[in-house]
Design a protein around this motif. Structure first.
Motif, PDB file in Angstrom:
ATOM      1  N   VAL A  42       0.869  -1.190   0.000  1.00 55.51           N
ATOM      2  CA  VAL A  42       0.000   0.000   0.000  1.00 55.51           C
ATOM      3  C   VAL A  42       0.902   1.236   0.000  1.00 55.51           C
ATOM      4  CG1 VAL A  42      -1.730   1.338   1.255  1.00 55.51           C
ATOM      5  CG2 VAL A  42      -1.857  -1.166   1.222  1.00 55.51           C
ATOM      6  N   THR A  43       0.678   2.152  -0.938  1.00 56.35           N
ATOM      7  CA  THR A  43       1.465   3.405  -1.019  1.00 56.35           C
ATOM      8  C   THR A  43       0.536   4.594  -0.751  1.00 56.35           C
ATOM      9  OG1 THR A  43       2.980   2.426  -2.618  1.00 56.35           O
ATOM     10  CG2 THR A  43       2.887   4.847  -2.492  1.00 56.35           C
ATOM     11  N   VAL A  44       0.880   5.370   0.244  1.00 62.55           N
ATOM     12  CA  VAL A  44       0.132   6.617   0.561  1.00 62.55           C
ATOM     13  C   VAL A  44       0.961   7.781   0.013  1.00 62.55           C
ATOM     14  CG1 VAL A  44      -0.856   8.073   2.359  1.00 62.55           C
ATOM     15  CG2 VAL A  44      -0.843   5.577   2.636  1.00 62.55           C
ATOM     16  N   PRO A  45       0.478   8.475  -1.050  1.00 64.63           N
ATOM     17  CA  PRO A  45       1.298   9.544  -1.660  1.00 64.63           C
ATOM     18  C   PRO A  45       1.353  10.796  -0.779  1.00 64.63           C
ATOM     19  CG  PRO A  45      -0.833   9.411  -2.740  1.00 64.63           C
ATOM     20  CD  PRO A  45      -0.793   8.254  -1.774  1.00 64.63           C
ATOM     21  N   ALA A  46       2.280  11.639  -1.125  1.00 58.65           N
ATOM     22  CA  ALA A  46       2.409  12.913  -0.391  1.00 58.65           C
ATOM     23  C   ALA A  46       1.136  13.721  -0.545  1.00 58.65           C
ATOM     24  CB  ALA A  46       3.605  13.699  -0.923  1.00 58.65           C
ATOM     25  N   GLY A  47       0.715  14.394   0.537  1.00 61.26           N
ATOM     26  CA  GLY A  47      -0.505  15.199   0.523  1.00 61.26           C
ATOM     27  C   GLY A  47      -1.746  14.403   0.836  1.00 61.26           C
ATOM     28  N   TYR A  48      -1.565  13.141   1.217  1.00 60.12           N
ATOM     29  CA  TYR A  48      -2.720  12.290   1.506  1.00 60.12           C
ATOM     30  C   TYR A  48      -2.451  11.519   2.795  1.00 60.12           C
ATOM     31  CZ  TYR A  48      -4.365  13.245  -3.221  1.00 60.12           C
ATOM     32  OH  TYR A  48      -4.817  13.865  -4.356  1.00 60.12           O
ATOM     33  N   ILE A  49      -3.490  10.880   3.310  1.00 56.42           N
ATOM     34  CA  ILE A  49      -3.381   9.973   4.453  1.00 56.42           C
ATOM     35  C   ILE A  49      -4.128   8.686   4.115  1.00 56.42           C
ATOM     36  CG2 ILE A  49      -3.188  11.840   6.161  1.00 56.42           C
ATOM     37  CD1 ILE A  49      -6.132  11.342   6.841  1.00 56.42           C
ATOM     38  N   GLY A  50      -3.791   7.601   4.811  1.00 58.08           N
ATOM     39  CA  GLY A  50      -4.459   6.324   4.593  1.00 58.08           C
ATOM     40  C   GLY A  50      -5.317   5.953   5.793  1.00 58.08           C
ATOM     41  N   ILE A  51      -6.559   5.689   5.570  1.00 54.93           N
ATOM     42  CA  ILE A  51      -7.498   5.298   6.616  1.00 54.93           C
ATOM     43  C   ILE A  51      -7.619   3.766   6.616  1.00 54.93           C
ATOM     44  CG2 ILE A  51      -9.835   5.547   7.495  1.00 54.93           C
ATOM     45  CD1 ILE A  51      -8.169   8.091   7.591  1.00 54.93           C
ATOM     46  N   LEU A  52      -7.380   3.146   7.771  1.00 58.21           N
ATOM     47  CA  LEU A  52      -7.444   1.682   7.912  1.00 58.21           C
ATOM     48  C   LEU A  52      -8.862   1.265   8.282  1.00 58.21           C
ATOM     49  CD1 LEU A  52      -4.145   1.136   9.929  1.00 58.21           C
ATOM     50  CD2 LEU A  52      -4.549   0.595   7.526  1.00 58.21           C
ATOM     51  N   ASN A  53      -9.337   0.264   7.553  1.00 57.59           N
ATOM     52  CA  ASN A  53     -10.647  -0.313   7.850  1.00 57.59           C
ATOM     53  C   ASN A  53     -10.443  -1.802   8.119  1.00 57.59           C
ATOM     54  OD1 ASN A  53     -13.304  -1.029   8.076  1.00 57.59           O
ATOM     55  ND2 ASN A  53     -13.890  -0.449   5.990  1.00 57.59           N
ATOM     56  N   ALA A  54     -10.442  -2.153   9.398  1.00 54.05           N
ATOM     57  CA  ALA A  54     -10.183  -3.549   9.770  1.00 54.05           C
ATOM     58  C   ALA A  54     -11.378  -4.426   9.385  1.00 54.05           C
ATOM     59  CB  ALA A  54      -9.910  -3.662  11.255  1.00 54.05           C
ATOM     60  N   LYS A  55     -11.049  -5.547   8.665  1.00 55.05           N
ATOM     61  CA  LYS A  55     -12.108  -6.448   8.220  1.00 55.05           C
ATOM     62  C   LYS A  55     -12.385  -7.564   9.224  1.00 55.05           C
ATOM     63  CE  LYS A  55     -11.102  -5.697   3.315  1.00 55.05           C
ATOM     64  NZ  LYS A  55     -10.739  -6.380   2.035  1.00 55.05           N
ATOM     65  N   THR A  56     -11.488  -7.701  10.134  1.00 51.03           N
ATOM     66  CA  THR A  56     -11.650  -8.764  11.134  1.00 51.03           C
ATOM     67  C   THR A  56     -11.485  -8.171  12.503  1.00 51.03           C
ATOM     68  OG1 THR A  56      -9.295  -9.306  11.066  1.00 51.03           O
ATOM     69  CG2 THR A  56     -10.735 -10.507   9.533  1.00 51.03           C
ATOM     70  N   GLY A  57     -11.921  -8.865  13.507  1.00 56.34           N
ATOM     71  CA  GLY A  57     -11.750  -8.420  14.874  1.00 56.34           C
ATOM     72  C   GLY A  57     -13.072  -8.313  15.586  1.00 56.34           C
TER      73      GLY A  57
ATOM     74  N   ASN B 193      -2.293  -7.138   4.837  1.00 57.58           N
ATOM     75  CA  ASN B 193      -3.058  -8.269   4.299  1.00 57.58           C
ATOM     76  C   ASN B 193      -4.386  -7.733   3.791  1.00 57.58           C
ATOM     77  OD1 ASN B 193      -4.504 -10.581   3.774  1.00 57.58           O
ATOM     78  ND2 ASN B 193      -4.018 -11.594   5.720  1.00 57.58           N
ATOM     79  N   PRO B 194      -4.619  -7.810   2.506  1.00 60.58           N
ATOM     80  CA  PRO B 194      -5.847  -7.244   1.955  1.00 60.58           C
ATOM     81  C   PRO B 194      -7.096  -7.973   2.451  1.00 60.58           C
ATOM     82  CG  PRO B 194      -4.708  -8.498   0.286  1.00 60.58           C
ATOM     83  CD  PRO B 194      -3.780  -8.414   1.456  1.00 60.58           C
ATOM     84  N   TRP B 195      -6.891  -9.221   3.001  1.00 61.15           N
ATOM     85  CA  TRP B 195      -8.059  -9.912   3.544  1.00 61.15           C
ATOM     86  C   TRP B 195      -8.362  -9.459   4.976  1.00 61.15           C
ATOM     87  CZ3 TRP B 195      -4.573 -12.237   0.246  1.00 61.15           C
ATOM     88  CH2 TRP B 195      -5.111 -12.712  -0.959  1.00 61.15           C
ATOM     89  N   SER B 196      -7.386  -8.716   5.549  1.00 61.23           N
ATOM     90  CA  SER B 196      -7.584  -8.234   6.920  1.00 61.23           C
ATOM     91  C   SER B 196      -7.912  -6.729   6.966  1.00 61.23           C
ATOM     92  CB  SER B 196      -6.322  -8.484   7.765  1.00 61.23           C
ATOM     93  OG  SER B 196      -6.054  -9.872   7.841  1.00 61.23           O
ATOM     94  N   TYR B 197      -7.412  -5.946   5.997  1.00 60.13           N
ATOM     95  CA  TYR B 197      -7.595  -4.493   6.008  1.00 60.13           C
ATOM     96  C   TYR B 197      -7.935  -3.953   4.612  1.00 60.13           C
ATOM     97  CZ  TYR B 197      -5.367  -4.485  10.599  1.00 60.13           C
ATOM     98  OH  TYR B 197      -5.067  -4.721  11.914  1.00 60.13           O
ATOM     99  N   ALA B 198      -8.771  -2.951   4.629  1.00 61.36           N
ATOM    100  CA  ALA B 198      -8.991  -2.141   3.423  1.00 61.36           C
ATOM    101  C   ALA B 198      -8.428  -0.741   3.707  1.00 61.36           C
ATOM    102  CB  ALA B 198     -10.468  -2.063   3.079  1.00 61.36           C
ATOM    103  N   ILE B 199      -7.745  -0.201   2.756  1.00 66.22           N
ATOM    104  CA  ILE B 199      -7.085   1.105   2.933  1.00 66.22           C
ATOM    105  C   ILE B 199      -7.805   2.145   2.074  1.00 66.22           C
ATOM    106  CG2 ILE B 199      -4.925   2.356   2.881  1.00 66.22           C
ATOM    107  CD1 ILE B 199      -4.948  -0.057   4.781  1.00 66.22           C
ATOM    108  N   GLU B 200      -8.248   3.262   2.708  1.00 65.63           N
ATOM    109  CA  GLU B 200      -8.873   4.392   1.988  1.00 65.63           C
ATOM    110  C   GLU B 200      -7.885   5.568   1.970  1.00 65.63           C
ATOM    111  OE1 GLU B 200     -12.550   5.479   3.760  1.00 65.63           O
ATOM    112  OE2 GLU B 200     -13.338   3.406   3.784  1.00 65.63           O
ATOM    113  N   ILE B 201      -7.697   6.109   0.810  1.00 63.41           N
ATOM    114  CA  ILE B 201      -6.783   7.261   0.659  1.00 63.41           C
ATOM    115  C   ILE B 201      -7.599   8.552   0.687  1.00 63.41           C
ATOM    116  CG2 ILE B 201      -5.042   8.340  -0.787  1.00 63.41           C
ATOM    117  CD1 ILE B 201      -4.221   5.641   0.408  1.00 63.41           C
ATOM    118  N   HIS B 202      -7.260   9.455   1.620  1.00 56.00           N
ATOM    119  CA  HIS B 202      -7.956  10.762   1.753  1.00 56.00           C
ATOM    120  C   HIS B 202      -6.936  11.905   1.704  1.00 56.00           C
ATOM    121  CE1 HIS B 202     -12.012   9.310   2.987  1.00 56.00           C
ATOM    122  NE2 HIS B 202     -11.317   8.233   3.334  1.00 56.00           N
ATOM    123  N   GLN B 203      -7.367  12.992   1.105  1.00 56.02           N
ATOM    124  CA  GLN B 203      -6.483  14.162   0.986  1.00 56.02           C
ATOM    125  C   GLN B 203      -6.318  14.854   2.345  1.00 56.02           C
ATOM    126  OE1 GLN B 203      -7.787  16.968  -1.934  1.00 56.02           O
ATOM    127  NE2 GLN B 203      -5.767  17.825  -2.257  1.00 56.02           N
TER     128      GLN B 203
END
Length: 576
Positions: free
Chosen positions: A38-53, A83-93
């Motif tokens: 997962v690459t978070v570019p400059a000027g953005y942040i990555g939001i973690l969405n846990a799929k398990t737990g 692990n894409p089966w454990s987390y989804a990553i959302e990119i926000h400015q």
């Protein structure tokens, strides 16, 4: 041979399997790199969405480690493997707040606000007290929402009144809030740019107080202690008209704390006359009264005056005047106009109608009017600079005879001037002056008799208004006598001038004879001067003797009359 061949097959199989395994591992590595990176570019942040737990509690929005859902923490710019089966990553400015804006934070998570509270503290859900200035911020949009608002800009010539929307309620009777209280704040904002949370402070823009040159500002305090005693002016900190004035210039005054009345201390003018533009009218345009001042004279005639009053407020008593009277219009209505009318009517009724035209009555009335206007107005804090009676209108039955009398007096003055001019010039003939004197004497006596007859006739006919008309006839009589005297004086002066002229001519002739030595020499000069222009030069035998010998013989005759007779006999006409 067979064993060798079998070994070769096994060896080739192992190599193939190794290559296949290597390929599988390479492909798997590439697939892992591509799938889990997962690459978070400059000027953005990555939001973690846990799929398990563990599932979130009721009302919970953000997940902690080990819980299923949007994680509270986020990824900064960079490279990550998940692990894409454990987390989804959302990119926000990232949040960018420009220079002319502020960011108001609204927390979407936290404890509920207590009842009546508007702003949230850290850990509470709602609008946060703290704001964000210009810059770039990495904020989880599921945890905090950012609202952009303009900076508060107070332009030049304006001020900002702050109203706190949070804090303790004001005590009963208190109008302005101090720090920590809810309501209109005592402190104001002067021109400039301010970063203020609009949910905490409301800012209203008002005009600053601009006091022009020649004026001052009277402050009326809306807050403060109620004075213990009933006084016109109050001390600082008390409610009412303040003693201290604001000088000319720009002043930033809280309009909820003070009313400022701008008052001119320069001279102002009030014209009171019959001009329609200065009449007192109602809002509907109906005239209530004319500004002109009218009053009855001592002898019952109606007199109308036009008045001009120049006035100003005493600079040392401005606050007192505003508190007791008011501003300009109130001063005119309560002081200037009523004083002018009252004084004019009281003092004017002490004079007869003719006193306003001849004599010193008008000057006395003018002086009294000014002195009393100044005295009465000064007691109220008003300075009178000028109080002028510009025009006095007297009924025509009084003014017209007086006018004619004044004209006669002026004519008399002109005649006296002519007399003085004639004396100095010595150009009038005495005989003509005697004749003119007799003529003017007769005219003067005739006019005098006519005026007497006219006065007697008018007095007999107008018995009802005998007093007024008799006064007018007497004035006309006085005018006729003045004119007759002027005529007599003018005639005598003209006779004196003629006498002076003849005397001057005789004296001049005697002086000329004396200058030539004797009458003979002067006569020879006169004869030669009269004869010379007609003589032409001719050379001819003259016989014995000359012209001058003949003239010598002429003067030997003796008497002047004989000499003239001899000259006539010797003239060419007599010879013919």
């Amino acid at each position: 041979m067979a064993e060798s061949k079998t070994y070769g097959i096994k060896k080739g199989l192992v190599v193939s399997l190794g290559a296949l395994l290597a390929s599988i591992l390479a492909i798997g590595g590439i697939a892992f790199f591509l799938t889990f990176r997962v690459t978070v570019p400059a000027g953005y942040i990555g939001i973690l969405n846990a799929k398990t737990g563990k599932s979130l509690s009721a009302g919970q929005i953000l997940a902690k480690p080990g819980e299923k859902g949007i994680r509270e923490d986020f990824l900064s710019p960079g490279r990550y493997y998940f692990n894409p089966w454990s987390y989804a990553i959302e990119i926000h400015q990232e949040i960018n707040i420009p220079g002319e804006k502020i960011g108001v934070q609204e927390s979407l998570v936290g404890d509920p606000l207590p009842a009546g509270e508007i702003l949230a503290e850290p850990g509470q859900k709602g609008i946060q007290r703290e704001i964000l200035g210009p810059g770039t911020y990495r904020i989880n949009p599921y945890a905090t929402k950012i609202h952009l608002y303009d900076n508060v800009v107070i332009p030049a010539g304006k001020l900002g009144v702050q109203t706190s929307q949070v804090g303790k309620p004001l005590p009963a009777g208190k109008l302005l809030a101090d720090e920590g209280e809810k309501g209109v704040l005592r402190q104001i904002l002067t021109p400039g740019t301010y970063r203020i949370n609009p949910f905490q402070i409301k800012v209203d823009i008002y005009d600053a107080i601009n006091i022009p040159a020649g004026s001052v500002g009277v402050q009326v305090a809306k807050t403060g202690k109620i004075p213990d005693k009933d006084s016109v002016l109050v001390e600082p900190g008390e409610r009412g008209v303040q003693k201290n004035l604001l000088p000319a210039g720009m002043h930033y005054v809280n309009p909820y704390e003070y009313d400022v009345i701008v008052v001119s201390i320069q001279a102002q003018k009030l014209d009171m006359d019959a001009n329609p533009n200065t009449n007192i009218t109602t809002k509907e345009g109906q005239m209530l009264e004319t500004e002109a001042v009218d009053f009855p004279s001592k002898d019952g005639f109606q007199i109308v005056t036009d008045v001009t009053v120049e006035w100003s407020i005493d600079p040392d008593r401005v606050a007192e005047v505003v508190a007791t009277i008011g501003i300009e219009d109130k001063i005119i209505d309560k002081v200037i106009r009523p004083n002018a009318r009252s004084i004019s009517r009281t003092e004017g009724s002490k004079y007869a109608a003719k006193d306003f035209i001849v004599g010193t009555g008008r000057e006395e009335f003018q002086k009294t009017f000014f002195d009393k206007m100044r005295t009465f107005s000064q007691d109220r804090g008003i300075l009178i600079h000028r109080a002028l009676i510009r025009k006095i209108t007297v009924p025509s039955e009084i003014s017209e005879p007086i006018k004619q009398s004044v004209i006669a007096v002026e004519e008399n003055l002109r005649n006296q001037q002519r007399i003085e001019t004639a004396k100095s010039a010595a150009q009038l003939a005495q005989e003509e002056a005697f004749a003119e004197q007799n003529k003017r004497r007769v005219e003067g006596e005739t006019q005098k008799i006519e005026q007497q007859l006219k006065a007697e006739a008018e007095a007999a006919q107008l018995n009802i208004k005998a007093k007024q008309r008799l006064e007018a006839a007497k004035i006309n009589l006085e005018s006729a006598e003045i004119e007759a005297q002027a005529i007599l004086k003018t005639g005598t002066a003209e006779a004196d001038v003629i006498k002076l002229k003849r005397t001057a001519e005789a004296e001049g002739l005697a002086a000329s004879v004396s200058a030539f030595g004797d009458a003979k020499a002067f006569a020879m000069y006169q004869f030669a001067s009269k004869l010379a222009p007609n003589i032409q030069v001719v050379f001819a035998p003259a016989g014995e003797g000359t012209l001058w010998n003949s003239l010598d013989d002429f003067f030997k005759i003796g008497e002047t009359g004989a000499a003239l007779k001899q000259m006539q006999q010797q003239s060419p006409q007599n010879q013919e």
